[in-house]
Scaffold this motif. Structure first.
Motif, mmCIF file in Angstrom:
data_model
loop_
_atom_site.group_PDB
_atom_site.id
_atom_site.type_symbol
_atom_site.label_atom_id
_atom_site.label_comp_id
_atom_site.label_asym_id
_atom_site.label_seq_id
_atom_site.Cartn_x
_atom_site.Cartn_y
_atom_site.Cartn_z
ATOM 1 N N PRO A 128 0.833 -1.226 0.000
ATOM 2 C CA PRO A 128 0.000 0.000 0.000
ATOM 3 C C PRO A 128 0.859 1.264 0.000
ATOM 4 N N TRP A 129 0.410 2.284 -0.754
ATOM 5 C CA TRP A 129 1.045 3.599 -0.789
ATOM 6 C C TRP A 129 0.049 4.614 -0.182
ATOM 7 N N TYR A 130 0.625 5.642 0.491
ATOM 8 C CA TYR A 130 -0.214 6.669 1.106
ATOM 9 C C TYR A 130 0.193 8.036 0.568
ATOM 10 N N TYR A 185 3.362 10.190 -3.137
ATOM 11 C CA TYR A 185 2.937 8.981 -2.425
ATOM 12 C C TYR A 185 4.163 8.303 -1.798
ATOM 13 N N ARG A 212 5.481 4.735 0.341
ATOM 14 C CA ARG A 212 5.113 3.331 0.576
ATOM 15 C C ARG A 212 4.907 3.066 2.070
ATOM 16 N N GLN A 213 4.020 2.143 2.355
ATOM 17 C CA GLN A 213 3.611 1.857 3.727
ATOM 18 C C GLN A 213 4.775 1.522 4.656
ATOM 19 N N ASP A 214 5.725 0.729 4.181
ATOM 20 C CA ASP A 214 6.806 0.287 5.061
ATOM 21 C C ASP A 214 7.803 1.387 5.372
ATOM 22 N N GLU A 220 3.094 4.412 11.957
ATOM 23 C CA GLU A 220 1.631 4.275 12.045
ATOM 24 C C GLU A 220 0.926 5.637 12.008
ATOM 25 N N ARG A 243 0.316 7.486 8.435
ATOM 26 C CA ARG A 243 -0.507 6.902 7.374
ATOM 27 C C ARG A 243 -1.918 7.537 7.383
ATOM 28 N N GLN A 292 -5.086 5.937 0.636
ATOM 29 C CA GLN A 292 -4.289 4.755 0.267
ATOM 30 C C GLN A 292 -4.524 4.428 -1.196
ATOM 31 N N ARG A 299 -2.849 1.771 -4.620
ATOM 32 C CA ARG A 299 -2.066 0.551 -4.877
ATOM 33 C C ARG A 299 -1.503 0.582 -6.293
#
Length: 677
Positions: free
Chosen positions: A53-55, A71, A73-75, A79, A82, A86, A88
C-alpha cells in the motif's frame, strides 16, 4: 588405537593452524550463504515491494510523484504518518496499473477495458485502474534504487570477503597438511632406523620405500584435499540447512532426509571400496619392490638376457593393478555421480510437487523472493554433497595407506641410546653360543672361543658354516638363542645395541658407499671426525695412491653405492672409514675377496695399519691372507672343528689343511692331498 584416531592425533599437533583455517572457512561460507538472503530482500522488499500500500503524503526523499501528488510506501511510514489516501500499484503480466483506492483481497488478476478484476475465494472485486508508463513505473521504483545499490554493493563485498577468506583457509589447511605429513615421514623414517635387522630380511626394500613415499603421499592427499573438502562441505551443509529452516521449515525437513541417505551410502562405499584399495596398495608395493630389485640387478638381467621375462613379470603386476583400478573407477562412476544426480532430481521433484500441488499460487504459499532463495540454496546444497561423494575414493585410499604406514610404525623397534661408554679393551668371549635364524634350524651350536685385546682372530669355513652368523651376533644384529657373549667381561645382553656397537667397526666384502664425496663417506657426517682426521685415515690406508688420479681427489663426488669407483678404491675408502672411527673391535668380512692381485698388496698393507692395536675378526676365503692371525677358527656346520695358528693347523693335516691345499691347487693325480710346504 584405530587409524582414524592416530591420524587425528597427528592433526591435533598442528591444531592451531587447522582451527584458524576452519574459522576462516566458516567466515567465507557465512559470507557466501548470506547472498541469497540479500537477493530475497532485494526481490521482496525493493522490487516486489512496489505492490505494498502507498499513502498520499507531502514530498519526501522516499516518496514518488504521480499526477501531481506525492505517495510514500507503507513500510517507510510510521503508524501515525498513514493519514493520507491509500492507493495501490499492481502488476498484471508485464504491465503495472495504478488503483486510487485500497483492495479487499489479492488473487488472480485480469485487466480489461480500464478495470482490474481480482478473483479470490470470496468472489471477484473490480477496480478502476490506469496503466502506468515506463517512466511512471520507474518513479515508484526510484525510492528503492538506493537500497538496491546498497544491497548489491554489500553482496559484492561479501563475495570479495569470501574469496579472501577462502584463500586464507586453503593456505592454512594446506600448510597444516604439509606439516602433518612432514612429521609423519620423519617419524616413519626415524622408526626405520630403529627397526632390527631381521625385519628387513622379511620385507623387501622396495616395499619399505613404498610405505615411506607412496603411502605417506596418499595420506597427504587426505589432509590436503579430502579433509579440506569434507570440512568445507560439512560447514556448507550446516549453513545451507540453517538458511533453509529460516526460509521454510517444512521444505527444510524434506531436504533433511538426504543426510541419512548419505550416511548409509558412505558406510556401504567404505565397506566395498576398502577391498579394492587394499589390493591396489599391496600391488603398488610389489611393483616398487620389483623395480628396486630390477635396478639393483640390472647387470645380471642384461647379462643373462632376462629383459623379456622381467618385463613380463612387471606387466602381470601392472595388469593386476590396472584391473582393480578399473573396478574401482567403475564403482566410483556408477555410484558417486548417479547417487548425487538421483538425490538432486528427487529433491526438485518434491519441491515442484510442494509448490505446484500444495498451493494455488506462489503468492499464497510464500513470496517470490523466498522461492528464489530456496531454489538457490537447493542448488548449492548438492555442491558439497557432490564434493563429499567425489572424495570418498581418495578417503579410502588414504585410510588404507595410513594403515600400512602405521603398521610399519607399530613394528617393535630398538630404542636409541645416545649415552657414551668407555672404550673397550677388546676382550671378546663366546660361551656355548647357540643360534638359529628360524626356530629349530640352528646355524651355530655350542660355539666357544676367546679373543684377547689386540689379537687377530680369523674365521674360516665353507659357505653356510656360520662365520657371518658369529659376526651378526657380535654386533647384536641378531640375539643369541642360548649361551653368552661377553666384551671385557660384560654380557652384551645387558647393554643396549647402540652401546655394543659404539666401539666397533666393520669392513664388508662389498663396501657400501653413500651419495656424497669420498670424505663424507669416511666421516659419515660425524662432527667428531675432522677433515684432517679423515684425510689422514685415507693416507694411512694407502688410498692416496689409488685416488690421486681422480679430478677432485678426496672431494670427488661419489654416486650411489660408489658405482663410478673401482672395487679397490671402494674398499680403501671403507678401510679409511673404519680407521677414522678408531674402533676397539674391528671386523673384516671378506675384505679382500673381490680385489685384484695388483691391488691386493695395497689392501694388505692397509689391513696391517687397520688391525694395529685392535681386536680384529677376519672372515676370509683366501687362506693365504690369514697366515699371521693369532687364532684361526675353522667352522663346519655351526661348530668349531679346529682352532690354532696357521702352522699348527697345517701340522694337524685336518680340515684347514685340506682347504689350504685345495686353494693352492696342489693335488696328486689320484686325488691324495700333498704335504704342506
Amino acid at each position: 588405537m584405530s587409524t582414524g584416531k592416530r591420524l587425528f592425533y597427528y592433526a591435533a599437533i598442528f591444531k592451531k593452524t587447522i582451527l584458524l583455517g576452519l574459522l576462516m572457512l566458516s567466515i567465507a561460507v557465512a559470507a557466501e550463504l548470506t547472498g541469497p538472503f540479500l537477493a530475497k530482500k532485494m526481490i521482496d522488499t525493493h522490487i516486489l515491494g512496489i505492490e505494498l500500500p502507498w499513502y498520499e503524503t507531502n514530498k519526501r526523499d522516499d516518496s514518488a510523484m504521480y499526477q501531481g501528488k506525492w505517495y510514500t510506501r507503507q513500510d517507510h511510514l510510521a503508524e501515525g504518518e498513514r493519514n493520507g489516501a491509500q492507493v495501490r500499484v499492481l502488476q498484471v503480466g508485464r504491465a503495472y496499473y495504478f488503483i486510487d483506492q485500497p483492495i479487499v483481497a489479492d488473487g488472480k488478476r485480469e485487466f480489461r477495458n480500464g478495470t482490474l478484476t481480482i478473483s479470490h475465494d470470496s468472489g471477484k472485486d473490480v477496480y478502476p485502474a490506469q496503466m502506468l508508463t515506463s517512466q511512471e513505473v520507474f518513479g515508484f521504483f526510484r525510492p528503492e534504487t538506493r537500497g538496491l545499490l546498497m544491497l548489491a554493493g554489500l553482496y559484492m563485498g561479501l563475495l570479495a570477503m569470501a574469496s579472501l577468506f577462502h584463500y586464507g583457509q586453503k593456505f592454512m589447511l594446506q600448510k597444516s597438511a604439509n606439516q602433518v605429513i612432514r612429521k609423519l615421514r620423519v617419524d616413519v623414517f626415524a622408526h626405520i632406523q630403529r627397526l632390527p635387522i631381521p625385519y628387513f630380511d622379511k620385507l623387501p626394500a622396495g616395499k619399505v620405500v613404498a610405505r615411506v613415499t607412496n603411502d605417506t603421499e596418499a595420506v597427504r592427499e587426505l589432509f590436503s584435499k579430502v579433509l579440506d573438502q569434507f570440512f568445507s562441505s560439512c560447514i556448507y551443509l550446516v549453513g545451507i540447512f540453517i538458511a533453509l529452516f529460516l526460509l521454510d521449515v517444512k521444505l527444510a525437513l524434506v531436504c533433511l532426509a538426504i543426510l541419512p541417505i548419505m550416511v548409509v551410502w558412505v558406510i556401504l562405499y567404505r565397506k566395498y571400496a576398502a577391498v579394492y584399495n587394499h589390493v591396489i596398495r599391496r600391488r603398488l608395493s610389489d611393483i616398487n619392490a620389483m623395480i628396486n630389485e630390477s635396478i639393483q640387478g640390472m647387470a645380471i638381467i642384461q647379462a643373462f638376457r632376462r629383459e623379456k621375462e622381467t618385463k613380463r613379470e612387471f606387466d602381470e603386476l601392472n595388469e593386476e593393478i590396472f584391473t582393480y583400478q578399473k573396478k574401482m573407477q567403475f564403482f566410483n562412476s556408477v555410484a558417486s555421480f548417479n547417487l548425487v544426480h538421483f538425490l538432486r532430481n528427487l529433491a526438485f521433484i518434491l519441491f515442484i510437487w510442494y509448490v505446484g500441488g500444495a498451493s494455488e499460487g506462489i503468492g499464497s504459499l510464500f513470496t517470490l523472493g523466498v522461492l528464489y532463495a530456496f531454489v538457490d540454496y537447493l542448488n548449492r546444497l548438492f555442491q558439497p554433497i557432490t564434493q563429499i561423494v567425489n572424495q570418498l575414493s581418495l578417503l579410502e585410499q588414504a585410510r588404507v595407506a595410513a594403515e600400512r604406514v602405521f603398521e610399519l610404525i607399530d613394528e617393535e623397534g630398538i630404542p636409541v641410546d645416545p649415552g657414551k661408554i668407555p672404550c673397550y679393551q677388546g676382550n671378546v668371549r663366546f660361551e656355548n653360543v647357540t643360534f638359529a635364524y628360524q626356530a629349530d634350524r640352528y646355524v651355530l651350536r655350542q660355539v666357544s672361543f676367546e679373543a684377547w685385546p689386540g689379537e687377530t682372530v680369523a674365521l674360516v669355513g665353507h659357505t653356510g658354516s656360520g662365520k657371518s652368523s658369529i659376526i651378526n651376533l657380535l654386533f647384536r644384529f641378531y640375539d643369541i638363542s642360548d649361551g653368552a657373549i661377553l666384551i671385557d667381561g660384560k654380557n652384551v645382553q645387558d647393554m643396549t645395541k647402540q652401546q655394543v656397537r659404539q666401539h666397533m667397526g666393520i669392513v664388508l666384502q662389498d663396501p657400501f658407499l653413500f651419495t656424497g664425496t669420498i670424505l663424507s663417506n669416511v666421516t659419515l657426517s660425524d662432527p667428531s671426525i675432522s677433515r684432517e682426521k679423515a684425510e689422514k685415515a685415507l693416507r694411512d690406508v694407502g688410498a692416496e695412491q689409488l685416488l690421486r688420479t681422480l679430478p677432485k681427489g678426496f672431494d670427488e663426488p661419489v654416486m650411489e653405492k660408489g658405482s663410478t669407483l673401482s672395487a679397490g678404491q671402494r674398499q680403501l675408502i671403507s678401510f679409511a672409514r673404519a680407521l677414522a672411527f678408531d674402533p676397539a673391535i674391528l671386523v673384516l668380512d671378506e675384505a679382500t675377496a673381490s680385489i685384484d692381485t695388483e691391488t691386493e698388496g695395497i689392501i694388505q698393507e692397509a689391513l696391517e695399519v687397520l688391525k694395529k692395536g685392535r681386536t680384529t675378526f677376519i672372515i676370509a676365503h683366501r687362506l693365504s691372507t690369514i697366515k699371521n692371525a693369532d687364532q684361526i677358527l675353522v667352522l663346519d656346520r655351526g661348530t668349531i672343528v679346529e682352532r690354532g695358528k696357521h702352522d699348527d693347523l697345517m701340522e694337524k693335516r685336518g680340515k684347514y689343511f685340506q682347504m689350504y691345499q685345495l686353494q693352492q691347487g696342489e693335488r696328486s693325480s689320484n686325488g691324495a692331498v700333498l704335504s704342506a710346504p
